[in-house]
Scaffold this motif. Sequence first.
Motif, PDB file in Angstrom:
ATOM      1  N   ASP A 104       1.042  -1.229   0.004  1.00  0.00           N
ATOM      2  CA  ASP A 104      -0.051   0.000  -0.027  1.00  0.00           C
ATOM      3  C   ASP A 104       0.521   1.429   0.329  1.00  0.00           C
ATOM      4  N   SER A 105       0.521   2.033   0.021  1.00  0.00           N
ATOM      5  CA  SER A 105       1.046   3.631  -0.662  1.00  0.00           C
ATOM      6  C   SER A 105       1.708   3.820   1.023  1.00  0.00           C
ATOM      7  N   HIS A 162      -1.244   6.254   1.978  1.00  0.00           N
ATOM      8  CA  HIS A 162      -2.438   4.881   2.787  1.00  0.00           C
ATOM      9  C   HIS A 162      -2.148   4.758   4.234  1.00  0.00           C
ATOM     10  N   TRP A 163      -1.301   4.128   4.146  1.00  0.00           N
ATOM     11  CA  TRP A 163      -0.556   3.235   5.283  1.00  0.00           C
ATOM     12  C   TRP A 163      -1.119   4.091   6.987  1.00  0.00           C
ATOM     13  N   ILE A 169      -4.210   9.694   4.113  1.00  0.00           N
ATOM     14  CA  ILE A 169      -5.794  10.041   2.612  1.00  0.00           C
ATOM     15  C   ILE A 169      -6.377   8.493   2.657  1.00  0.00           C
ATOM     16  N   GLN A 170      -7.473   9.225   0.999  1.00  0.00           N
ATOM     17  CA  GLN A 170      -7.986   7.655   2.166  1.00  0.00           C
ATOM     18  C   GLN A 170      -8.342   6.806   0.775  1.00  0.00           C
TER      19      GLN A 170
END
Length: 82
Positions: free
Chosen positions: A72-73, A76-77, A81-82
């Motif tokens: 995952d980025s 995001h992690w 951001i969602q």
Amino acid sequence: MTSNNQASPEQKEGLESSTDSSSSPESASPLTSATTQDEPSFGWSAYAERVNGRFAMVGFIAILLVEALSNDSFLHWAGLIQ
């Protein structure tokens, strides 16, 4: 009441020996780094920039590891951001 501020001969010897031991070269810390001859100082010095760059590289590798292990980025992690 009068006070006697003079030290006894034993106290004077103790004071002299304590000041002599602090001036020995063994107790003095070196001014340079272990890896370079640069003196650590505050501000925009070459030493500070080198240390900051090393910490930045460690942080960047940590982000890459988080992304590789979580698939995952990082943003995001981390929940930015969602």
